[in-house]
Write a protein that holds these residues in place. Structure first.
Motif, PDB file in Angstrom:
ATOM      1  N   ARG A 161       0.832  -1.119   0.049  1.00  0.00           N
ATOM      2  CA  ARG A 161      -0.018   0.161  -0.116  1.00  0.00           C
ATOM      3  C   ARG A 161       1.096   1.235  -0.028  1.00  0.00           C
ATOM      4  N   VAL A 162       1.853   1.261   0.770  1.00  0.00           N
ATOM      5  CA  VAL A 162       2.853   2.437   0.967  1.00  0.00           C
ATOM      6  C   VAL A 162       3.748   2.536  -0.385  1.00  0.00           C
ATOM      7  N   ARG A 163       4.158   1.327  -0.928  1.00  0.00           N
ATOM      8  CA  ARG A 163       4.978   1.368  -2.143  1.00  0.00           C
ATOM      9  C   ARG A 163       4.212   2.003  -3.183  1.00  0.00           C
ATOM     10  N   TYR A 164       2.806   1.864  -3.518  1.00  0.00           N
ATOM     11  CA  TYR A 164       2.115   2.278  -4.444  1.00  0.00           C
ATOM     12  C   TYR A 164       1.094   3.374  -3.997  1.00  0.00           C
ATOM     13  N   GLY A 165       1.410   4.035  -2.699  1.00  0.00           N
ATOM     14  CA  GLY A 165       0.376   5.039  -2.384  1.00  0.00           C
ATOM     15  C   GLY A 165      -0.867   4.693  -2.543  1.00  0.00           C
ATOM     16  N   LEU A 166      -1.356   3.659  -2.283  1.00  0.00           N
ATOM     17  CA  LEU A 166      -3.063   3.330  -2.670  1.00  0.00           C
ATOM     18  C   LEU A 166      -3.457   3.516  -1.003  1.00  0.00           C
ATOM     19  N   LEU A 167      -4.785   4.099  -1.242  1.00  0.00           N
ATOM     20  CA  LEU A 167      -5.583   4.571  -0.101  1.00  0.00           C
ATOM     21  C   LEU A 167      -4.696   5.017   1.279  1.00  0.00           C
ATOM     22  N   LEU A 168      -3.898   5.922   0.946  1.00  0.00           N
ATOM     23  CA  LEU A 168      -3.155   6.552   2.110  1.00  0.00           C
ATOM     24  C   LEU A 168      -3.880   8.073   2.196  1.00  0.00           C
ATOM     25  N   ASP A 169      -3.820   8.642   3.448  1.00  0.00           N
ATOM     26  CA  ASP A 169      -4.132   9.829   3.466  1.00  0.00           C
ATOM     27  C   ASP A 169      -3.135  11.033   3.607  1.00  0.00           C
ATOM     28  N   ALA A 170      -3.285  12.076   3.940  1.00  0.00           N
ATOM     29  CA  ALA A 170      -2.191  13.162   3.396  1.00  0.00           C
ATOM     30  C   ALA A 170      -1.051  12.892   4.293  1.00  0.00           C
ATOM     31  N   ASP A 171      -0.854  12.271   5.345  1.00  0.00           N
ATOM     32  CA  ASP A 171       0.186  11.851   6.358  1.00  0.00           C
ATOM     33  C   ASP A 171       0.726  10.715   5.897  1.00  0.00           C
ATOM     34  N   GLY A 172       0.354   9.998   4.759  1.00  0.00           N
ATOM     35  CA  GLY A 172       0.843   8.519   4.433  1.00  0.00           C
ATOM     36  C   GLY A 172       0.129   7.568   5.360  1.00  0.00           C
ATOM     37  N   LYS A 173      -0.586   7.787   6.221  1.00  0.00           N
ATOM     38  CA  LYS A 173      -1.496   6.813   6.961  1.00  0.00           C
ATOM     39  C   LYS A 173      -2.544   6.047   6.145  1.00  0.00           C
ATOM     40  N   PRO A 174      -2.843   4.822   6.630  1.00  0.00           N
ATOM     41  CA  PRO A 174      -4.067   4.357   5.793  1.00  0.00           C
ATOM     42  C   PRO A 174      -5.064   5.244   6.023  1.00  0.00           C
ATOM     43  N   GLU A 175      -6.038   5.304   4.808  1.00  0.00           N
ATOM     44  CA  GLU A 175      -7.275   5.949   4.713  1.00  0.00           C
ATOM     45  C   GLU A 175      -8.160   5.367   5.841  1.00  0.00           C
ATOM     46  N   GLY A 176      -8.829   6.206   6.589  1.00  0.00           N
ATOM     47  CA  GLY A 176      -9.752   5.617   7.523  1.00  0.00           C
ATOM     48  C   GLY A 176      -9.310   5.108   8.812  1.00  0.00           C
ATOM     49  N   GLY A 177      -8.088   5.522   8.871  1.00  0.00           N
ATOM     50  CA  GLY A 177      -7.385   4.899  10.200  1.00  0.00           C
ATOM     51  C   GLY A 177      -7.223   3.428  10.201  1.00  0.00           C
ATOM     52  N   ALA A 178      -7.377   2.497   9.695  1.00  0.00           N
ATOM     53  CA  ALA A 178      -7.075   1.369   9.521  1.00  0.00           C
ATOM     54  C   ALA A 178      -6.631   0.703   8.104  1.00  0.00           C
ATOM     55  N   TRP A 179      -5.697  -0.419   8.327  1.00  0.00           N
ATOM     56  CA  TRP A 179      -5.446  -1.137   6.963  1.00  0.00           C
ATOM     57  C   TRP A 179      -6.234  -1.974   6.319  1.00  0.00           C
ATOM     58  N   ASN A 180      -7.071  -2.381   7.392  1.00  0.00           N
ATOM     59  CA  ASN A 180      -7.870  -3.614   6.794  1.00  0.00           C
ATOM     60  C   ASN A 180      -9.272  -3.410   7.502  1.00  0.00           C
ATOM     61  N   PHE A 181     -10.268  -3.411   6.607  1.00  0.00           N
ATOM     62  CA  PHE A 181     -11.811  -3.717   7.295  1.00  0.00           C
ATOM     63  C   PHE A 181     -12.793  -4.705   6.867  1.00  0.00           C
ATOM     64  N   ASP A 182     -11.932  -5.656   7.221  1.00  0.00           N
ATOM     65  CA  ASP A 182     -12.189  -7.018   6.878  1.00  0.00           C
ATOM     66  C   ASP A 182     -13.441  -7.496   7.716  1.00  0.00           C
ATOM     67  N   LYS A 183     -13.525  -6.914   9.215  1.00  0.00           N
ATOM     68  CA  LYS A 183     -14.465  -6.994  10.060  1.00  0.00           C
ATOM     69  C   LYS A 183     -15.966  -6.814   9.755  1.00  0.00           C
ATOM     70  N   GLU A 184     -15.921  -5.966   8.516  1.00  0.00           N
ATOM     71  CA  GLU A 184     -17.248  -5.290   7.945  1.00  0.00           C
ATOM     72  C   GLU A 184     -17.618  -6.391   7.016  1.00  0.00           C
ATOM     73  N   ASN A 185     -16.848  -7.252   6.533  1.00  0.00           N
ATOM     74  CA  ASN A 185     -16.952  -7.915   5.244  1.00  0.00           C
ATOM     75  C   ASN A 185     -17.239  -9.413   5.451  1.00  0.00           C
ATOM     76  N   ARG A 186     -18.033  -9.808   6.712  1.00  0.00           N
ATOM     77  CA  ARG A 186     -18.134 -11.400   6.852  1.00  0.00           C
ATOM     78  C   ARG A 186     -19.500 -11.530   7.207  1.00  0.00           C
ATOM     79  N   LYS A 187     -20.470 -10.729   6.481  1.00  0.00           N
ATOM     80  CA  LYS A 187     -21.818 -10.682   6.814  1.00  0.00           C
ATOM     81  C   LYS A 187     -22.520 -11.948   6.159  1.00  0.00           C
ATOM     82  N   ALA A 188     -23.427 -12.631   6.623  1.00  0.00           N
ATOM     83  CA  ALA A 188     -24.315 -13.587   5.957  1.00  0.00           C
ATOM     84  C   ALA A 188     -25.252 -12.670   5.026  1.00  0.00           C
ATOM     85  N   MET A 189     -25.697 -13.389   4.014  1.00  0.00           N
ATOM     86  CA  MET A 189     -26.589 -12.859   3.190  1.00  0.00           C
ATOM     87  C   MET A 189     -28.082 -12.322   3.740  1.00  0.00           C
ATOM     88  N   PRO A 190     -28.653 -11.124   3.906  1.00  0.00           N
ATOM     89  CA  PRO A 190     -30.172 -11.175   4.210  1.00  0.00           C
ATOM     90  C   PRO A 190     -31.001 -11.505   3.201  1.00  0.00           C
TER      91      PRO A 190
END
Ligand SMILES: Cc1cc2nc3c(=O)[nH]c(=O)nc-3n(C[C@H](O)[C@H](O)[C@H](O)COP(=O)(O)OP(=O)(O)OC[C@H]3O[C@@H](n4cnc5c(N)ncnc54)[C@H](O)[C@@H]3O)c2cc1C
Ligand code: SF4
Length: 514
Positions: A161-190
């Motif tokens: 992510r750092v090498r390619y400058g993808l999803l980084l904020d202005a300070d070079g930190k991960p966008e949204g304050g986290a590197w990984n949002f997988d916790k939000e991605n494990r839902k069963a389908m309603p």
């Protein structure tokens, strides 16, 4: 400039992005494409995979010819076809003088080995150039891995992510304050939600001809070409990508682990076949996904999840492959030694989850990640199927299967044959997981709540038997502590009954020792 023979391989359909064609001189050079039996037959690939590769090669050859480039195209049925890539290079060199041969590095160890041996013996210089269509080359990956006792995708992904400058904020930190949002991605389908329609590509004239050849020449291979929908040209792939970014990406992630009967695609991109063929530039699609987030058209969890699959998982798997081969392929940490059940080929089983995954695979040379990992992969691991049989199946059945990506996924993710090089624990699960993440179990002939008996879900006894059989290796794994605690609470009679039931299931399904 030296007069050059430039060999292009079947998964190098990358107009304008191929290192072997970078200094092409159309006045002197010849580009060689060869359809050969050594490549179509080393495993009995799904018919759609062969049609995809042939159509890709034939289309690329046409586009080069239209630009005035000299092309030597060897068809599978050409009378003098030698049957191998090296044979075709030798034949081209015997028929016309060239100062050198150039090729972009192949994606499979077996071919790299053959090319290196040929390069060492050849009188004509044979140059193997780096495949710079990927985002991390083998030496950068080796440098990253150096000195680390464990290699984990998550840490590699942050570096990328750092090498390619993808999803980084202005300070070079991960966008949204986290590197990984997988916790939000494990839902069963309603129940009320319907996955979006996917854009598929009607076969063009070249693709139709390739399909007809494959139907005729590879009739005995796995699967059917009837529903072929894959892009085989960069323009067709662009249509699929544009549609994905606009309509599917915003929902990517949330239901990434869900499975629904009769819904093969869900919110998956269905782009791996085109990307592995070379039609889609991985960095460009990551940047375009990021642009969707920046423009407020797709949420961060979706875009981060998507970029992680390509920049993280895809590159990590490739890095591990080249770092660990050839020894990696022989690993069998769990000493699994059984045969693969026949229904992996026929789809003829009453297990609703396996049937859905296999019939989708027959029809489309595709199944999404969770079907591959938690249904077919998990079940084969629980049965104790030998890794070679599992690896062979995954190489055969998917349109996106190339060993650099298929082998680390089967050995590392699906079966734990690598003993933990890629994952920190096996992805072993009983029927309860499938019941939670899918709608398969309701109408299934088996009862997901039962562990023993003719109506019991076969995953259940096999799961506990798997834990018991592998306790010496896995029992101290902190991430397996919960199931091992449950196992330890079982009475000796319960454990004996599970072992007997598991053996009955294995015998019934033909998963007998090899
Ligand atoms: C046992 C097993 C075997 C697999 N074999 C292959 C294979 O032969 N070829 C292959 O390309 N993928 C393989 N995968 C990874 C993954 O399942 C497929 O890349 C994915 O299902 C392709 O569908 P999609 O394009 O809809 O992917 P999405 O779910 O929409 O993901 C987007 C892209 O991310 C990349 N990606 C996601 N996960 C992985 C991963 N684990 N490894 C590498 N790339 C990933 C792919 O390029 C994919 O197109 C395998 C996974 C398992 C568990
Ligand atoms: S009951 Fe078992 S076999 Fe049937 S669909 Fe559920 S997990 Fe699969």
């Amino acid at each position: 400039m030296p007069k050059t023979l430039r060999l292009v391989l079947g998964d190098q359909i990358s107009d304008g992005r191929l290192s072997s064609l970078r200094d092409l001189d159309s006045a002197t050079d010849t580009v060689l494409f060869a359809e050969v039996r050594a490549e179509t037959d080393y495993v009995r690939h799904h018919k759609q995979k062969i049609a995809l590769v042939f159509a890709g090669m034939r289309g690329f050859a046409e586009r080069l010819r239209a630009q005035g480039v000299g092309v030597r195209y060897v068809g599978l049925e050409d009378a003098d076809n030698t049957g191998s890539l090296i044979g075709e290079v030798r034949r081209a060199l015997a028929e016309a003088p060239f100062d050198r041969v150039v090729v972009t590095a192949p994606g499979e160890y077996r071919l790299m080995d053959a090319f290196e041996a040929f390069a060492a013996a050849s009188n004509v210089p044979f140059q193997i150039r780096e495949d710079d269509r990927y985002l991390c080359n083998a030496s950068d990956f080796a440098a990253w891995a150096h000195g680390k006792s464990v290699l984990r995708m998550e840490l590699f992904y942050r570096v990328m992510r750092v090498r390619y400058g993808l999803l980084l904020d202005a300070d070079g930190k991960p966008e949204g304050g986290a590197w990984n949002f997988d916790k939000e991605n494990r839902k069963a389908m309603p129940k009320r939600l319907t996955p979006p329609p996917h854009r598929f590509v009607p076969p063009n004239a070249i693709t139709l001809a390739a399909i007809a050849d494959v139907e005729r020449l590879f009739a005995e291979h796995f699967g059917s070409c009837a529903g072929f929908f894959y892009a085989t040209t960069p323009a067709e792939a662009e249509g699929v990508v544009a549609d994905f970014l606009a309509t599917i990406l915003p929902g990517f992630g949330e239901y990434q682990d869900a499975m629904v009967r009769g819904e093969p695609w869900m919110w998956h991109a269905v782009i791996s076949a085109a990307m592995n063929l070379g039609l889609i530039d991985p960095l460009a699609i990551c940047r375009r996904a990021e642009a969707e987030y920046r423009a407020g058209r797709a949420p961060l969890n979706a875009v981060e999840g998507f970029i992680r699959q390509i920049l993280g998982w895809r590159e990590f798997m490739r890095g591990i492959y080249w770092l660990k081969m050839p020894a990696f392929k022989a690993l069998n940490a769990l000493e699994a030694n059984r045969k693969l059940p026949w229904f992996y080929w026929s789809g003829e089983t009453a297990m609703a989850c396996i049937k859905d995954a296999v019939t989708t695979t027959q029809a489309h040379a595709y199944a999404h990640h969770i079907q591959r990992l938690m249904v077919t992969g998990n079940f084969a691991m629980l049965l104790g199927v030998h890794p070679d049989e599992i690896n062979d199946w995954y190489m055969v059945v998917y349109a996106d299967a190339y060993e650099w990506v298929e082998l680390p996924n089967t050995h590392g993710m699906a079966t734990f044959a690598d003993g933990g090089i890629i994952g920190s624990k096996p992805y072993a699960a009983s029927g309860a997981y499938i019941n939670r993440m899918s709608d398969y179990c309701g109408p299934c002939r088996y009862d997901v709540k039962q562990r023993i008996g003719p109506d019991a879900c076969p995953f259940n006894a096999l799961y506990w038997d798997f834990l018991a059989r592998n306790q010496a290796l896995l029992g101290r794994n902190i991430r397996m502590a919960m199931p091992y605690k449950t196992l330890e609470r079982m009475t000796p009679e319960d454990r004996a009954a599970i072992a007997t039931e598991a053996e009955r299931v294995k015998t019934e399904f033909g998963a007998v020792p090899r």
